[in-house]
Enzyme design. Structure first.
Site, short mmCIF file in Angstrom:
data_model
loop_
_atom_site.label_atom_id
_atom_site.label_comp_id
_atom_site.label_asym_id
_atom_site.label_seq_id
_atom_site.Cartn_x
_atom_site.Cartn_y
_atom_site.Cartn_z
N HIS A 266 0.85 -1.20 0.00
CA HIS A 266 0.00 0.00 0.00
C HIS A 266 0.88 1.24 0.00
O HIS A 266 1.98 1.24 0.54
CB HIS A 266 -0.90 0.01 1.25
CG HIS A 266 -2.08 0.91 1.11
ND1 HIS A 266 -2.01 2.25 1.38
CD2 HIS A 266 -3.33 0.67 0.67
CE1 HIS A 266 -3.19 2.79 1.16
NE2 HIS A 266 -4.00 1.86 0.71
N ASP B 130 -7.97 -5.22 -0.60
CA ASP B 130 -8.36 -6.04 -1.75
C ASP B 130 -8.03 -7.51 -1.61
O ASP B 130 -8.42 -8.32 -2.44
CB ASP B 130 -7.66 -5.48 -3.01
CG ASP B 130 -8.15 -4.08 -3.30
OD1 ASP B 130 -7.32 -3.15 -3.32
OD2 ASP B 130 -9.37 -3.91 -3.45
C1 SDX Z 1 -5.99 0.41 -3.08
O1 SDX Z 1 -4.30 4.82 -1.92
C2 SDX Z 1 -5.28 4.18 -1.42
O2 SDX Z 1 -5.72 4.50 -0.36
C3 SDX Z 1 -5.79 3.06 -2.28
C4 SDX Z 1 -6.83 2.18 -1.60
C5 SDX Z 1 -8.12 2.93 -1.37
O3 SDX Z 1 -8.88 2.49 -0.51
O4 SDX Z 1 -8.38 3.87 -2.14
O5 SDX Z 1 -6.35 1.68 -0.37
C6 SDX Z 1 -7.19 1.00 -2.49
O6 SDX Z 1 -5.62 0.82 -4.16
C7 SDX Z 1 -5.20 -0.65 -2.33
C8 SDX Z 1 -3.94 -1.13 -3.12
C9 SDX Z 1 -4.42 -2.14 -4.15
N1 SDX Z 1 -3.35 -2.49 -5.09
C10 SDX Z 1 -2.78 -3.71 -5.03
O7 SDX Z 1 -3.03 -4.57 -4.19
C11 SDX Z 1 -1.82 -3.98 -6.19
C12 SDX Z 1 -0.55 -4.65 -5.63
N2 SDX Z 1 0.12 -3.65 -4.80
C13 SDX Z 1 1.17 -2.90 -5.46
O8 SDX Z 1 0.96 -2.64 -6.83
C14 SDX Z 1 1.70 -1.78 -4.60
O9 SDX Z 1 1.82 -2.24 -3.32
C15 SDX Z 1 1.00 -0.44 -4.57
C16 SDX Z 1 0.72 0.10 -5.94
C17 SDX Z 1 -0.30 -0.55 -3.82
C18 SDX Z 1 1.94 0.50 -3.87
O10 SDX Z 1 3.10 0.51 -4.69
P1 SDX Z 1 4.40 1.24 -4.18
O11 SDX Z 1 4.07 2.64 -3.84
O12 SDX Z 1 5.52 0.99 -5.13
O13 SDX Z 1 4.68 0.46 -2.82
P2 SDX Z 1 5.87 0.70 -1.91
O14 SDX Z 1 6.56 2.00 -2.15
O15 SDX Z 1 5.42 0.40 -0.51
O16 SDX Z 1 6.89 -0.50 -2.40
C19 SDX Z 1 7.98 -0.82 -1.59
C20 SDX Z 1 8.70 -1.94 -2.33
C21 SDX Z 1 8.98 -1.60 -3.79
O17 SDX Z 1 10.18 -2.31 -4.11
P3 SDX Z 1 11.56 -1.43 -4.15
O18 SDX Z 1 11.35 -0.35 -5.17
O19 SDX Z 1 11.75 -0.91 -2.73
O20 SDX Z 1 12.60 -2.46 -4.56
O21 SDX Z 1 7.88 -3.12 -2.36
C22 SDX Z 1 7.64 -3.48 -3.69
C23 SDX Z 1 7.87 -2.25 -4.54
O22 SDX Z 1 8.26 -2.66 -5.84
N3 SDX Z 1 6.22 -3.88 -3.74
C24 SDX Z 1 5.80 -5.10 -4.03
C25 SDX Z 1 4.39 -5.04 -3.90
N4 SDX Z 1 4.01 -3.81 -3.54
C26 SDX Z 1 5.15 -3.08 -3.44
N5 SDX Z 1 6.45 -6.22 -4.40
C27 SDX Z 1 5.71 -7.32 -4.63
N6 SDX Z 1 4.34 -7.36 -4.53
C28 SDX Z 1 3.66 -6.23 -4.16
N7 SDX Z 1 2.32 -6.24 -4.08
#
Ligand code: SDX
Length: 392
Positions: free
Chosen positions: A270, A327
Site C-alpha cells: 500500500h 483487496d
Molecule cells: C488500493 O491509496 C489508497 O488508499 C488506495 C486504496 C483505497 O482504498 O483507495 O487503499 C485502495 O488501491 C489498495 C492497493 C491495491 N493495489 C494492489 O493490491 C496492487 C498490488 N500492490 C502494489 O501494486 C503496490 O503495493 C501499490 C501500488 C499498492 C503500492 O506501490 P508502491 O508505492 O511501489 O509500494 P511501496 O513504495 O510500498 O513499495 C515498496 C517496495 C517496492 O520495491 P523497491 O522499489 O523498494 O525495490 O515493495 C515493492 C515495490 O516494488 N512492492 C511489491 C508489492 N508492492 C510493493 N512487491 C511485490 N508485490 C507487491 N504487491
C-alpha cells in the site's frame, strides 16, 4: 465538537490537501472516518449512516437518519431514457466501462445550471448519485449477463435492494439473508472513503474546475479502474485462482521478489499502510461469515490464508513492509456472494462514491478553494531555435 487535531500520520508529505474527513496512520494501521475507527463502524454502523457521517461530519440522530435514508430511497430509480444509453453498450463491455459512461452521462439527464449553489449541488449529488449508483451498478451487471432490469424495491435497505436488483429474476421470488445483506453493507462501509487516494484526488481536481458532480464522479470511477488501485480486487482473485493450490505459493512468492519480473502480489502492499490495512482484518472476518452462511468451502480461501501466513513471515515482505490490503480478501467474499470478477471494482466504485462526494463537498464548502494546478519538475530540452524541414 470536531477539534483541529494534527495527528502524526507516520509519514511526511510534500504535497497534501487539508481535510477533516478521513485519517490514516500508515505505521499504526489506523483508519478513522470523522474520528470513528473503521472496525467500530463496520461492526456497529450501517453504510447510509456512514455516508451521512462522512458528508456531514457527525453520526445522524434518529430523525436525521430517517430523513436521509428516505431521501436516498426515494431517488433510486433511473430516468427511463438511460435504458437506451445502456443498450448502446456491447453486451461484453466491462461493467466499469458502463459505470464510467453512464455516470458521466447523468450530466445530460439531471444536471442544469440552477444547481450552482453548494447546497443545491450537494443535495443533487446526494439524492441522485448515492441513490442511483446501486441501480446503475446492478443494471450494468444484468445487462452484461443478458438478464432483464430489476427495478429498485423501496421497502428494502440499501444493501438488500442492491442485492435484489443484481440477483433476483422476475420469474422467481427472491429473499436475501440478513447475514448476507449485513456482509454487503460492511463491505460498502470498508470501501467508503480512504483519504486522498488516487481516485479521490482525481475527483477533487476535476471538482476544483467547477465541473458538475456527475462528471467528477465519472473521473473517479475511471481512475479507480486501474489494477494498481481499485482494480486490484479483481486482479487478486485471478492471481489466487492462478496459484490454485497451496503448494504453488512459493513459486509466486519468488516471482514477486524478482526485480526482473513485473509480477506483484495483488492485494499486498500500500502507498500509505506500512502495517496491516485494518480493512483487510474486517474483510477476512466477513469472508468467514459469508462462506459459513452459504456453506461454501472455497479452496481459494485456503490458498489466501496460507499465502498471507507465508508472506507475513517472509523477510523480503517484512523488510518492504508489505501487508495484505483491503483487496486481499474482498475478491473471495464478492465471489462467494455470486459476483463475477468483472463486478468487483464496480462494487468498490459504488461504495467509494460516498467518499468521493464527501471530499468533493468539503472542497466546495472551502471558500479559499481554487482550481487545482499541480506543477512539474521540467527536465526537457533547453530553449532552442526552429530548424526548417529541409535542414533537418
Ligand atoms: C488500493 O491509496 C489508497 O488508499 C488506495 C486504496 C483505497 O482504498 O483507495 O487503499 C485502495 O488501491 C489498495 C492497493 C491495491 N493495489 C494492489 O493490491 C496492487 C498490488 N500492490 C502494489 O501494486 C503496490 O503495493 C501499490 C501500488 C499498492 C503500492 O506501490 P508502491 O508505492 O511501489 O509500494 P511501496 O513504495 O510500498 O513499495 C515498496 C517496495 C517496492 O520495491 P523497491 O522499489 O523498494 O525495490 O515493495 C515493492 C515495490 O516494488 N512492492 C511489491 C508489492 N508492492 C510493493 N512487491 C511485490 N508485490 C507487491 N504487491
Amino acid at each position: 465538537q470536531t477539534g483541529h487535531f494534527t495527528f502524526d500520520p507516520g509519514y511526511t508529505s510534500t504535497c497534501s490537501t487539508e481535510s477533516q474527513i478521513t485519517f490514516i496512520n500508515g505505521n499504526e494501521g489506523q483508519l478513522l472516518y470523522r474520528g470513528y475507527d473503521i472496525e467500530d463502524l463496520a461492526e456497529n454502523s450501517t453504510f447510509l449512516e456512514v455516508a451521512y457521517l462522512l458528508i456531514n461530519g457527525e453520526l445522524p440522530n434518529q430523525q436525521q437518519n430517517t430523513k436521509f435514508t428516505n431521501t436516498i430511497t426515494s431517488h433510486t430509480m433511473l430516468h427511463d431514457q438511460i435504458e437506451h444509453f445502456f443498450n448502446g453498450f456491447r453486451r461484453d463491455s466491462h461493467p466499469m466501462a458502463m459505470m464510467c459512461g453512464t455516470v458521466g452521462a447523468l450530466s445530460g439527464f439531471y444536471h442544469d445550471d440552477t444547481h450552482t449553489t453548494v447546497d443545491a449541488a450537494r443535495d443533487m449529488a446526494i439524492h441522485r448519485l448515492i441513490a442511483k449508483i446501486p441501480t446503475i451498478a446492478a443494471r450494468a451487471y444484468k445487462y452484461s449477463i443478458g438478464q432483464p432490469t430489476v427495478y429498485p424495491d423501496n421497502s428494502l435497505s440499501y444493501a438488500e435492494n442492491f442485492l435484489k436488483m443484481c440477483f433476483s429474476v422476475p420469474a422467481e421470488p427472491y429473499k436475501v439473508s440478513p447475514t448476507i445483506a449485513r456482509a454487503m453493507d460492511k463491505i460498502f462501509i470498508l470501501h467508503a472513503d480512504h483519504e486522498q487516494n488516487a481516485s479521490t484526488s482525481t475527483v477533487r481536481l476535476a471538482g476544483s474546475s467547477g465541473a458538475n458532480p456527475y462528471a467528477c464522479i465519472a473521473s473517479g470511477i475511471a481512475c479507480l479502474w486501474g489494477p494498481s488501485h481499485g482494480g486490484a480486487n479483481e486482479a487478486c482473485l485471478k492471481m489466487l485462482q492462478e496459484i490454485g493450490t497451496v503448494d504453488r505459493i512459493p513459486e509466486f512468492i519468488a516471482r514477486a521478489k524478482d526485480k526482473n519480473d513485473p509480477f506483484r502480489l495483488m492485494g499486498f502492499g500500500h502507498r500509505v499502510y506500512k502495517n496491516f490495512d485494518p480493512r483487510s482484518r474486517v474483510m477476512q472476518k466477513v469472508a468467514h461469515e459469508v462462506l459459513d452462511e452459504l456453506d461454501i468451502s472455497n479452496p481459494i480461501l485456503d490458498v489466501a490464508k496460507e499465502l498471507e501466513k507465508i508472506a507475513l513471515e517472509d523477510e523480503y515482505f517484512v523488510s518492504k513492509k508489505l501487508y495484505p490490503n483491503v483487496d486481499f480478501y474482498s475478491g473471495i467474499v464478492l465471489s462467494a456472494l455470486g459476483f463475477p470478477t468483472s463486478m468487483f471494482t464496480v462494487l468498490f466504485s459504488l461504495a467509494r462514491t460516498v467518499g468521493w462526494i464527501s471530499q468533493w463537498n468539503e472542497m466546495l464548502e472551502d471558500p479559499s478553494q481554487r482550481i487545482g494546478r499541480p506543477r512539474q519538475l521540467y527536465s526537457g530540452a533547453e530553449p532552442r531555435v526552429y530548424t526548417p524541414l529541409n535542414k533537418r
